[in-house]
Design a protein around this motif. Sequence first.
Motif, PDB file in Angstrom:
ATOM      1  N   LYS A  19       0.858  -1.183   0.000  1.00 66.60           N
ATOM      2  CA  LYS A  19       0.000   0.000   0.000  1.00 66.60           C
ATOM      3  C   LYS A  19       0.899   1.239   0.000  1.00 66.60           C
ATOM      4  O   LYS A  19       1.784   1.367   0.831  1.00 66.60           O
ATOM      5  CB  LYS A  19      -0.906   0.018   1.225  1.00 66.60           C
ATOM      6  N   GLU A  48      -2.006   7.449  -0.742  1.00 63.65           N
ATOM      7  CA  GLU A  48      -3.133   7.707  -1.629  1.00 63.65           C
ATOM      8  C   GLU A  48      -2.886   8.943  -2.474  1.00 63.65           C
ATOM      9  O   GLU A  48      -3.238   8.996  -3.640  1.00 63.65           O
ATOM     10  CB  GLU A  48      -4.419   7.883  -0.813  1.00 63.65           C
ATOM     11  N   GLU A 107       0.124  -1.756 -10.688  1.00 60.86           N
ATOM     12  CA  GLU A 107      -0.806  -1.244  -9.674  1.00 60.86           C
ATOM     13  C   GLU A 107      -2.242  -1.595 -10.036  1.00 60.86           C
ATOM     14  O   GLU A 107      -2.613  -1.636 -11.216  1.00 60.86           O
ATOM     15  CB  GLU A 107      -0.643   0.290  -9.574  1.00 60.86           C
ATOM     16  N   HIS A 153      -1.062   8.486  -5.883  1.00 57.21           N
ATOM     17  CA  HIS A 153      -0.671   7.092  -6.088  1.00 57.21           C
ATOM     18  C   HIS A 153      -0.635   6.712  -7.558  1.00 57.21           C
ATOM     19  O   HIS A 153       0.077   5.796  -7.950  1.00 57.21           O
ATOM     20  CB  HIS A 153      -1.591   6.146  -5.302  1.00 57.21           C
ATOM     21  N   LYS A 154      -1.352   7.451  -8.400  1.00 60.53           N
ATOM     22  CA  LYS A 154      -1.338   7.139  -9.825  1.00 60.53           C
ATOM     23  C   LYS A 154       0.024   7.437 -10.443  1.00 60.53           C
ATOM     24  O   LYS A 154       0.364   6.912 -11.494  1.00 60.53           O
ATOM     25  CB  LYS A 154      -2.436   7.928 -10.539  1.00 60.53           C
ATOM     26  N   GLU A 190      -6.048  -0.527  -8.369  1.00 64.32           N
ATOM     27  CA  GLU A 190      -6.918   0.120  -7.377  1.00 64.32           C
ATOM     28  C   GLU A 190      -6.131   0.594  -6.151  1.00 64.32           C
ATOM     29  O   GLU A 190      -6.551   0.413  -5.011  1.00 64.32           O
ATOM     30  CB  GLU A 190      -8.055  -0.819  -6.963  1.00 64.32           C
ATOM     31  N   GLY A 191      -4.988   1.174  -6.410  1.00 62.70           N
ATOM     32  CA  GLY A 191      -4.225   1.775  -5.319  1.00 62.70           C
ATOM     33  C   GLY A 191      -3.345   0.832  -4.533  1.00 62.70           C
ATOM     34  O   GLY A 191      -2.731   1.231  -3.547  1.00 62.70           O
TER      35      GLY A 191
END
Length: 275
Positions: free
Chosen positions: A30, A33, A50, A36-37, A52-53
């Motif tokens: 993880k 956020e 990756e 994160h892209k 969904e994060g």
Amino acid sequence: MRALCVGLVAVALIGSACGQDKKAATITIKAPERGHKDTIVKVDGVEVKESEGTWTFTTPALEAGKEYTFKVEALIEPNNYTKITRPREVTVKAGDAVKLDLTTEDKKLDKIVVRWVPTPDDIVDEMAKLAKIGKDDVIFDPGCGDAVMLIRPVKKLGAKKGIGIDIDPQMVKKAQDKAKTEGVSEKVVIKEGDILNEKDMAICAEASVVLIYIGDDLGARMAPVLQKLLKPGTRVVSHRFRLGDWKPEKTLTVRGADGDDYVLHYWVVKEKDKK
């Protein structure tokens, strides 16, 4: 011949059993956020996709009973001028399913690099105005870039001295050359240094004003050092970015010559707590 066949079967069965003991492990990672892209996660140098994060890495088949350590690195870009490298290690065994949280900062391990972006001259003047810079002031700029925040107050307002440090030796040379061209090299001192190194930052102790344009991440790391080293009464003005949880006394927005709005934050260093 029969004995040989039985022996071969036994070896095959043992080999099959050993093969069954090998299992892959999974590491679910993880990352922050925020942005994160734009984050890249690598395990042992190999980029992980990756979804969904989160980033999930499946190891090769591992031998049962043994521990294996993998190096994980997240390359985080919260904006277009800040790059954070966050390295970690994780140890797993065959069949493990582990989670690794890279959302938490580690000040000892994380490396932050900020690309130099100049502050417009008129905004530097607004910062100097907010700090009420006068002829007796010594100005410090951590991560000074081309030293515009030192050169303009010294040249335009007659400030006593300007001191800057920058981690990039090429930028230090550029700032020194610019100070010479502007005729203020005798009053503007630029040195190579790391704003996260307290020894390098010790040069700020004589400052009465600090002008800053640096990212939130570096600002948060640097704030405790500034509060420790700066003398009480020192005024601090930051273009755009805050300094961690150090609450500014004043925040205002000014309109630039380019028509854009610029946010400035203002602090005054308080008396140190006596223990």
